[in-house]
Design an enzyme around this catalytic site. Structure first.
Site, mmCIF file in Angstrom:
data_model
loop_
_atom_site.group_PDB
_atom_site.id
_atom_site.type_symbol
_atom_site.label_atom_id
_atom_site.label_comp_id
_atom_site.label_asym_id
_atom_site.label_seq_id
_atom_site.Cartn_x
_atom_site.Cartn_y
_atom_site.Cartn_z
ATOM 1 N N ARG A 1 0.828 -1.208 0.000
ATOM 2 C CA ARG A 1 0.000 0.000 0.000
ATOM 3 C C ARG A 1 0.858 1.253 0.000
ATOM 4 O O ARG A 1 0.328 2.348 -0.010
ATOM 5 C CB ARG A 1 -0.872 0.011 1.248
ATOM 6 C CG ARG A 1 -2.350 -0.307 0.984
ATOM 7 C CD ARG A 1 -2.995 -0.430 2.336
ATOM 8 N NE ARG A 1 -4.386 -0.185 2.396
ATOM 9 C CZ ARG A 1 -5.301 -1.132 2.577
ATOM 10 N NH1 ARG A 1 -4.960 -2.394 2.601
ATOM 11 N NH2 ARG A 1 -6.556 -0.806 2.723
ATOM 12 N N ARG B 1 -9.529 7.139 4.598
ATOM 13 C CA ARG B 1 -8.973 6.003 3.843
ATOM 14 C C ARG B 1 -8.808 6.351 2.374
ATOM 15 O O ARG B 1 -7.826 5.964 1.743
ATOM 16 C CB ARG B 1 -9.876 4.770 3.998
ATOM 17 C CG ARG B 1 -9.787 4.190 5.397
ATOM 18 C CD ARG B 1 -10.925 3.243 5.661
ATOM 19 N NE ARG B 1 -10.752 1.963 5.009
ATOM 20 C CZ ARG B 1 -11.748 1.104 4.809
ATOM 21 N NH1 ARG B 1 -12.978 1.401 5.157
ATOM 22 N NH2 ARG B 1 -11.506 -0.054 4.239
ATOM 23 N N ARG C 1 -18.083 -2.072 10.142
ATOM 24 C CA ARG C 1 -16.705 -1.895 10.587
ATOM 25 C C ARG C 1 -16.489 -0.457 11.019
ATOM 26 O O ARG C 1 -17.011 0.450 10.371
ATOM 27 C CB ARG C 1 -15.745 -2.226 9.434
ATOM 28 C CG ARG C 1 -15.299 -3.667 9.401
ATOM 29 C CD ARG C 1 -14.610 -4.028 8.122
ATOM 30 N NE ARG C 1 -13.526 -3.135 7.708
ATOM 31 C CZ ARG C 1 -12.751 -3.348 6.648
ATOM 32 N NH1 ARG C 1 -12.936 -4.433 5.917
ATOM 33 N NH2 ARG C 1 -11.806 -2.507 6.314
HETATM 34 P P1 AMP Z 1 -8.475 -3.293 4.313
HETATM 35 O O1 AMP Z 1 -9.362 -4.338 4.893
HETATM 36 O O2 AMP Z 1 -7.484 -3.842 3.314
HETATM 37 O O3 AMP Z 1 -9.222 -2.096 3.786
HETATM 38 O O4 AMP Z 1 -7.563 -2.755 5.522
HETATM 39 C C1 AMP Z 1 -8.139 -2.192 6.689
HETATM 40 C C2 AMP Z 1 -7.114 -1.346 7.412
HETATM 41 O O5 AMP Z 1 -5.985 -2.150 7.787
HETATM 42 C C3 AMP Z 1 -6.493 -0.214 6.585
HETATM 43 O O6 AMP Z 1 -7.306 0.947 6.569
HETATM 44 C C4 AMP Z 1 -5.190 0.012 7.331
HETATM 45 O O7 AMP Z 1 -5.392 0.687 8.557
HETATM 46 C C5 AMP Z 1 -4.783 -1.421 7.670
HETATM 47 N N1 AMP Z 1 -3.973 -2.019 6.575
HETATM 48 C C6 AMP Z 1 -4.314 -3.062 5.785
HETATM 49 N N2 AMP Z 1 -3.332 -3.335 4.904
HETATM 50 C C7 AMP Z 1 -2.357 -2.444 5.147
HETATM 51 C C8 AMP Z 1 -1.082 -2.193 4.553
HETATM 52 N N3 AMP Z 1 -0.627 -2.928 3.524
HETATM 53 N N4 AMP Z 1 -0.335 -1.176 5.056
HETATM 54 C C9 AMP Z 1 -0.766 -0.430 6.102
HETATM 55 N N5 AMP Z 1 -1.958 -0.604 6.694
HETATM 56 C C10 AMP Z 1 -2.751 -1.598 6.227
#
Ligand code: AMP
Length: 218
Positions: free
Chosen positions: A88, A171, A160
Site C-alpha cells: 500500500r 482512507r 466496521r
Molecule cells: P483493508 O481491509 O485492506 O481495507 O484494511 C483495513 C485497514 O488495515 C487499513 O485501513 C489500514 O489501517 C490497515 N492495513 C491493511 N493493509 C495495510 C497495509 N498494507 N499497510 C498499512 N496498513 C494496512
C-alpha cells in the site's frame, strides 16, 4: 500464480481475490484480514494496529511487512498467492520485491481495480460484516436474507468502525496520497493490468479471468 490486487478500499479486490483463490487453489493474503484478526485476539500487534485502523490510517510499514514476510515463509503459499491490500506504499512494494527475490519468487502480474470515488464511498458505507465468520454484505447490493443477521452463522451484522463516514474519507485520501503512486511504480516495471471494477461481481470476475488467461495464468 503470484498476484497483487491493487485499488482503493471498497473496489472489491477482496471479493475477487476470494473467487480466484477458490477457483485456482491459491491462497489469499489480506493484510487487512490479518490485522483485524490480531485486533480480535488482542495481541500486542493488534493493540498497536487498532488505533491506526479505526482512524482509517495506514499501519506502519514495518508491522505489515513483518506480517507478509511471515506468511510467505509458510510452505502452503508455495502454490501461489494473491496479495490483497498489500503493498500500500512504495516502501512496502520495494520490501516485497526483496522478500520475493530472497525466496526466488516473482510476481506474475499486478491488477489495478478501478472504480469511481463516488461508487467506492457508497460501497464502503453500505458494507456490513459478520464479526464471527467475517462474511460481508451490502445493505443495497448484497443484503443478508434476514435483516441484520449473517446468512452463514446467524450472528448480528456490524458496520466496521473504519467503514464509517469520517474514516472512509481518511482512507480514500490515504489511498490517493500513499497507494496510488504504486500504479506508476508497477507500470514502469511493465507489470500492471488495469481492470474496470465497476459493475456486478460476476462481470468483473469474467474480465479478471480474461486478463489471467491472456497472461497464461488461467
Ligand atoms: P483493508 O481491509 O485492506 O481495507 O484494511 C483495513 C485497514 O488495515 C487499513 O485501513 C489500514 O489501517 C490497515 N492495513 C491493511 N493493509 C495495510 C497495509 N498494507 N499497510 C498499512 N496498513 C494496512
Amino acid at each position: 500464480m503470484q498476484l497483487v490486487f491493487l485499488g482503493a478500499p471498497g473496489v472489491g479486490k477482496g471479493t475477487q481475490a476470494d473467487k480466484v483463490a477458490a477457483q485456482y487453489g491459491v491462497l489469499k493474503i489480506s493484510t487487512g484480514d490479518l490485522l483485524r484478526e490480531a485486533v480480535r485476539n488482542h495481541t500486542k500487534l493488534g493493540l498497536e494496529a487498532k488505533e491506526y485502523m479505526d482512524q482509517g490510517k495506514l499501519v506502519p510499514d514495518s508491522v505489515v511487512i513483518g506480517l507478509v514476510r511471515d506468511k510467505l515463509a509458510d510452505p502452503s503459499y508455495a502454490k501461489g498467492f494473491i496479495l490483497d491490500g498489500f503493498p500500500r506504499t512504495v516502501p512496502q512494494a520495494e520490501e516485497l520485491g526483496k522478500v520475493l527475490n530472497e525466496r526466488g519468487v516473482y510476481l506474475d502480474r499486478v491488477i489495478n481495480f478501478q472504480v469511481s470515488r463516488e461508487d467506492v464511498a457508497k460501497r464502503l458505507s453500505g458494507r456490513r460484516s459478520c464479526p464471527k465468520c467475517q462474511a460481508t454484505y451490502h445493505v443495497d447490493c448484497a443484503p443478508s436474507k434476514k435483516d441484520g443477521l449473517c446468512d452463514r452463522c446467524g450472528e448480528a451484522l456490524v458496520q466496521r468502525s473504519d467503514d464509517q463516514r469520517e474514516a472512509i474519507e481518511t482512507r480514500l485520501r490515504v489511498y490517493e496520497e500513499q497507494t496510488a503512486p504504486l500504479i506508476s511504480f508497477y507500470e514502469r516495471k511493465n507489470m500492471l493490468s488495469h481492470l474496470d471494477g465497476g459493475g456486478a461481481v460476476e462481470s468483473v470476475y469474467q474480465s479478471l479471468t480474461k486478463v489471467l488467461t491472456a497472461y497464461n495464468m488461467a
